[in-house]
Design a protein around this motif. Structure first.
Motif, PDB file in Angstrom:
ATOM      1  N   HIS A   1      -2.827  -8.449   3.031  1.00 56.09           N
ATOM      2  CA  HIS A   1      -1.675  -7.643   3.410  1.00 56.09           C
ATOM      3  C   HIS A   1      -1.045  -8.257   4.663  1.00 56.09           C
ATOM      4  O   HIS A   1      -1.773  -8.666   5.583  1.00 56.09           O
ATOM      5  CB  HIS A   1      -2.135  -6.205   3.693  1.00 56.09           C
ATOM      6  CG  HIS A   1      -0.991  -5.245   3.785  1.00 56.09           C
ATOM      7  ND1 HIS A   1      -0.128  -5.203   4.859  1.00 56.09           N
ATOM      8  CD2 HIS A   1      -0.555  -4.295   2.924  1.00 56.09           C
ATOM      9  CE1 HIS A   1       0.781  -4.269   4.655  1.00 56.09           C
ATOM     10  NE2 HIS A   1       0.541  -3.704   3.485  1.00 56.09           N
TER      11      HIS A   1
ATOM     12  N   ASN B   1       5.377  -0.230  -3.592  1.00 53.08           N
ATOM     13  CA  ASN B   1       4.099   0.167  -3.003  1.00 53.08           C
ATOM     14  C   ASN B   1       3.301   1.017  -3.979  1.00 53.08           C
ATOM     15  O   ASN B   1       3.862   1.596  -4.921  1.00 53.08           O
ATOM     16  CB  ASN B   1       4.341   0.997  -1.738  1.00 53.08           C
ATOM     17  CG  ASN B   1       4.697   0.148  -0.535  1.00 53.08           C
ATOM     18  OD1 ASN B   1       3.983  -0.783  -0.190  1.00 53.08           O
ATOM     19  ND2 ASN B   1       5.826   0.470   0.103  1.00 53.08           N
TER      20      ASN B   1
ATOM     21  N   GLU C   1       0.824  -1.216   0.000  1.00 51.27           N
ATOM     22  CA  GLU C   1       0.000   0.000   0.000  1.00 51.27           C
ATOM     23  C   GLU C   1       0.861   1.270   0.000  1.00 51.27           C
ATOM     24  O   GLU C   1       0.787   2.084  -0.909  1.00 51.27           O
ATOM     25  CB  GLU C   1      -0.901  -0.059   1.233  1.00 51.27           C
ATOM     26  CG  GLU C   1      -1.842   1.090   1.376  1.00 51.27           C
ATOM     27  CD  GLU C   1      -2.804   0.865   2.550  1.00 51.27           C
ATOM     28  OE1 GLU C   1      -3.421  -0.208   2.622  1.00 51.27           O
ATOM     29  OE2 GLU C   1      -2.902   1.776   3.389  1.00 51.27           O
ATOM     30  N   GLY C   2       1.641   1.411   1.049  1.00 48.73           N
ATOM     31  CA  GLY C   2       2.476   2.604   1.174  1.00 48.73           C
ATOM     32  C   GLY C   2       3.387   2.441   2.367  1.00 48.73           C
ATOM     33  O   GLY C   2       3.119   1.630   3.254  1.00 48.73           O
TER      34      GLY C   2
ATOM     35  N   GLU D   1       9.605   2.151   7.176  1.00 47.37           N
ATOM     36  CA  GLU D   1      10.004   2.262   5.770  1.00 47.37           C
ATOM     37  C   GLU D   1      10.413   3.708   5.456  1.00 47.37           C
ATOM     38  O   GLU D   1      11.375   3.949   4.722  1.00 47.37           O
ATOM     39  CB  GLU D   1       8.842   1.827   4.858  1.00 47.37           C
ATOM     40  CG  GLU D   1       8.532   0.346   4.896  1.00 47.37           C
ATOM     41  CD  GLU D   1       7.786  -0.126   6.152  1.00 47.37           C
ATOM     42  OE1 GLU D   1       7.169   0.732   6.817  1.00 47.37           O
ATOM     43  OE2 GLU D   1       7.835  -1.328   6.464  1.00 47.37           O
TER      44      GLU D   1
ATOM     45  N   PHE E   1       8.635  -2.409   3.224  1.00 45.08           N
ATOM     46  CA  PHE E   1       8.436  -3.624   4.040  1.00 45.08           C
ATOM     47  C   PHE E   1       9.681  -4.003   4.854  1.00 45.08           C
ATOM     48  O   PHE E   1      10.270  -5.067   4.648  1.00 45.08           O
ATOM     49  CB  PHE E   1       7.979  -4.793   3.145  1.00 45.08           C
ATOM     50  CG  PHE E   1       6.525  -4.679   2.758  1.00 45.08           C
ATOM     51  CD1 PHE E   1       5.519  -5.076   3.632  1.00 45.08           C
ATOM     52  CD2 PHE E   1       6.161  -4.151   1.527  1.00 45.08           C
ATOM     53  CE1 PHE E   1       4.168  -4.957   3.284  1.00 45.08           C
ATOM     54  CE2 PHE E   1       4.819  -4.025   1.174  1.00 45.08           C
ATOM     55  CZ  PHE E   1       3.829  -4.429   2.053  1.00 45.08           C
TER      56      PHE E   1
HETATM   57  N1  URA Z   1       2.933  -1.657   4.464  1.00 42.15           N
HETATM   58  C1  URA Z   1       2.956  -1.437   3.142  1.00 42.15           C
HETATM   59  O1  URA Z   1       1.928  -1.512   2.471  1.00 42.15           O
HETATM   60  N2  URA Z   1       4.108  -1.148   2.585  1.00 42.15           N
HETATM   61  C2  URA Z   1       5.235  -1.080   3.246  1.00 42.15           C
HETATM   62  O2  URA Z   1       6.256  -0.819   2.639  1.00 42.15           O
HETATM   63  C3  URA Z   1       5.191  -1.349   4.621  1.00 42.15           C
HETATM   64  C4  URA Z   1       4.031  -1.614   5.213  1.00 42.15           C
END
Ligand code: URA
Length: 281
Positions: A246, A163, A124-125, A130, A137
């Motif tokens: 996720h 992401n 996602e982000g 991160e 991640f």
């Molecule tokens: N969750 C995500 O979606 N991306 C990341 O990089 C870390 C946690």
């Protein structure tokens, strides 16, 4: 005959085409004679032809000029090495301020892994870890993703991880639509550079943004989607995309790990990876 473009006009054209590319529009067509069929009663065919000819001589050279040729392809299209292509995309992204997420980020989290990966994960982000480390991640969810990758018989460095958005949303909120849309062209270019055989969307946000469909996870999982970013090389048949939970969700609800493992097994089968003994833990 081509004319030399006024530098200011050329710059504006380059900017416009670059903007279109960032919005995912790659193909440009020159309209030649579409208006000839729309002859109004007050305009004769010959007058109209003259007008079209005048328009063509004013516009076509501009469009046909090398300005378009130089921007009609993303810079990475000129290189065949995926690592070099990713570097060019990263350079193009620069110190991005295209959306409001730049305001709260520490750093851009571009993506990590093997530029020639057969398998790509899209989350996602970035979260706080991160954002601090500049790599996707790497926090708790990342540890679980690493375990999932290992359980598949792969190493983190074998795959590519990115992401939907490259900057941390404040308070780890979901990225908003405009933020996803602004960031998406860069992710699409990364995918086009890597040309993975398979992709895994981690969670509903990634799935919905990649597939442009809104459905519950129960409907999104358990099947393949054909995936090929607009503007990617015609010789690449595209990727197959699967959707799974996720890792952050699996941390909250570990009972779903078995379901996630089924998704990963589907991916392994497609990639011809031998099923290892142990499932996700
Ligand atoms: N969750 C995500 O979606 N991306 C990341 O990089 C870390 C946690």
């Amino acid at each position: 005959m081509l004319r030399t473009l006024d530098p200011e006009l050329r710059r504006a054209l380059v900017e416009r085409v670059r903007y279109c590319h960032e919005m995912g529009i790659y193909d440009f067509y020159r309209r030649e004679s579409a208006a000839l069929d729309e002859t109004s009663s007050s305009t004769s065919q010959s007058e109209l032809r003259e007008e079209m000819a005048a328009r063509k001589s004013a516009v076509a050279p501009v469009i046909a000029e090398d300005a378009l040729a130089s921007v009609n392809s993303n810079p990475e299209r000129s290189v065949s090495d995926p690592a070099a292509a990713l570097k060019l995309i990263r350079e193009d992204l620069g110190d991005c301020t295209r959306c409001k997420l730049h305001q709260g980020r520490k750093q851009i989290v571009f993506g990590v892994g093997n530029p020639r990966a057969e398998l790509m994960f899209v989350g996602e982000g970035p979260g706080a870890d991160e954002d601090a480390q500049g790599e996707p991640f790497v926090g708790r969810a990342g540890q679980l993703l690493n375990n999932m990758i290992k359980a598949m018989g792969l190493r983190r460095e074998d795959v590519y991880i990115a992401n939907i958005v490259k900057c941390r949303p404040p308070g780890n909120r979901q990225p908003e639509r405009d933020e996803c849309e602004t960031c998406s062209p860069f992710l699409m270019r990364q995918i086009a550079a890597i040309t993975p055989k398979a992709m895994v969307a981690l969670g509903a946000t990634a799935a919905k943004n990649l597939l442009a469909i809104s459905a519950p996870m129960s409907e999104l999982r358990g099947r393949w989607y054909d995936f090929k970013p607009a503007g990617s090389d015609a010789s690449w048949p595209g990727s197959r995309l699967a959707v799974t939970y996720h890792p952050a969700f699996l941390l909250r609800d570990p009972r779903q790990k078995g379901e996630a493992w089924k998704d990963l097994q589907m991916v392994m089968k497609y990639l011809g990876i031998e099923p290892p003994k142990k499932a996700v833990d």
